[in-house]
Design an enzyme around this catalytic site. Structure first.
Site, PDB file in Angstrom:
ATOM      1  N   HIS A  95      16.471 -55.129   2.479  1.00 28.22           N
ATOM      2  CA  HIS A  95      15.191 -54.408   2.438  1.00 28.22           C
ATOM      3  C   HIS A  95      14.367 -54.611   3.715  1.00 28.22           C
ATOM      4  O   HIS A  95      13.993 -53.657   4.393  1.00 28.22           O
ATOM      5  CB  HIS A  95      14.359 -54.893   1.240  1.00 28.22           C
TER       6      HIS A  95
HETATM    7  O1  RIB Z   1      11.575 -55.333  -3.064  1.00 26.43           O
HETATM    8  C1  RIB Z   1      12.051 -56.003  -1.934  1.00 26.43           C
HETATM    9  C2  RIB Z   1      10.953 -56.754  -1.262  1.00 26.43           C
HETATM   10  O2  RIB Z   1      10.461 -57.757  -2.140  1.00 26.43           O
HETATM   11  C3  RIB Z   1      11.422 -57.523  -0.016  1.00 26.43           C
HETATM   12  O3  RIB Z   1      10.364 -57.622   0.892  1.00 26.43           O
HETATM   13  C4  RIB Z   1      11.785 -58.875  -0.552  1.00 26.43           C
HETATM   14  O4  RIB Z   1      11.639 -59.908   0.433  1.00 26.43           O
HETATM   15  C5  RIB Z   1      10.743 -59.054  -1.622  1.00 26.43           C
HETATM   16  O5  RIB Z   1       9.591 -59.573  -1.017  1.00 26.43           O
END
Ligand code: RIB
Ligand code: CA
Length: 316
Positions: free
Chosen positions: A240
């Site tokens: 992500h």
């Molecule tokens: O949904 C993914 C996000 O949430 C990313 O930033 C992960 O590190 C969590 O913080």
């Protein structure tokens, strides 16, 4: 000319890889890192940021601690089931020779933005509490930002924390709503694209047998992938936060549409939902460049290639 950036983050395993990518990439000039509570508590996210920069030989870049809890909500919980209690998947990084900067996250952000001769891009990888606080404390400074590239939300793929909400937005929906409405150009890197920005264990083969960074990175990747296999049954693990950094490096990796986005802050079933006006039905002016498609192969090649290069530079 490298683009000056600030990174706001809740490391966190995917944050860690994203921070490595930022420092591995000559297109970016990281001027400061600010920590926020999210994946785990602020004490751990701050310490993890300090230790990560020490691992990368970047003790020169200031790390300032921000908010531990959301602006309003008192029912947000960390994602320690994904990242481990201390947020690094049990990987032990050497302590940094320094502590956090004496300034608050908002003060560091303000100083970096005000002192930069070039407009600064803010890359937000966690809950948006610190970013909303910047808007509240120094609105004219925030308005000088070039852009906010944030990992969060979703337009068609809505949730990974509830059926309708992605973690960063869910954790502090009130802050997110203020950021989308803040008037600074925003690129939303949400689940629609991060779910196609994945790595598999074999992708990381170029780093096996590498140096100290590779050893730490592989430990993090193994833990993060194992949690994803437990959660989804697949080892195709979404990176992500690294995609948000990659978009700051190469915006062409994603296809975006300029749409109106706001955040549901009160819904019992929809708290933290990014309401993306795909059909222009709200009558509201578009405020966000929403990433809807991604070149996943090009992303994975950039991520692994850059991290392998950085590991080789850092050595044993
Ligand atoms: O949904 C993914 C996000 O949430 C990313 O930033 C992960 O590190 C969590 O913080
Ligand atoms: Ca994060």
């Amino acid at each position: 000319m490298p683009r000056p950036v600030l990174i706001d983050t809740d490391p966190g395993l995917d944050d860690a890889l994203a921070i490595m990518l930022a420092f591995a990439s000559p297109e970016l000039d990281v001027r400061g890192v600010t920590s926020v509570g999210g994946n785990t508590g602020l004490q751990h996210t701050t310490e993890n940021a300090l230790r990560l920069l020490h691992l990368l030989d970047r003790d020169d870049v200031p790390v300032a601690a921000g908010a531990d809890t959301p602006l309003v909500r008192r029912d947000s919980r960390p994602a320690t089931e994904v990242h481990g209690e201390e947020g690094m998947g049990g990987v032990r990084l050497d302590p940094a020779p320094r502590g956090a900067d004496a300034r608050s996250a908002v003060q560091l952000m303000t100083d970096v933005i005000e002192q930069s001769t070039e407009p600064v891009t803010l890359v937000a990888l966690g809950p948006l509490t610190n970013v909303a606080a910047l808007f509240a404390a120094a609105p004219r400074t925030a308005a000088r930002l070039e852009r906010i590239v944030l990992m969060g939300g979703g337009a068609r793929i809505l949730g990974n924390t509830t059926p309708t909400a992605e973690f960063n937005i869910w954790f502090d929906p009130d802050a997110a709503s203020r950021v989308f409405a803040g008037g600074v150009p925003v690129t939303m890197v949400g689940l629609d694209v991060t779910h196609s920005a994945v790595t598999t264990p074999g992708d990381w083969d170029p780093l096996r047998g590498g140096g100290r960074m590779a050893e730490a990175l592989l430990g993090m990747v193994d833990f993060y992938t194992a949690r994803h296999v437990e959660w989804s049954g697949s080892d195709r693990t979404p990176q992500h936060d690294s995609l948000a950094v990659a978009v700051a490096i190469r915006p062409e990796l994603v296809t975006t549409r300029h749409l109106h986005v706001d955040v549901e802050c009160a819904g019992a079933l929809t708290r933290g939902m990014t309401v993306v006006d795909l059909e222009g039905l709200s009558g509201e002016e578009a405020n966000t460049d929403v990433a809807l498609e991604v070149d996943g192969a090009a992303f994975a090649q950039l991520l692994v290639g850059r991290l392998a290069e950085l590991d080789a530079r850092l050595g044993a």
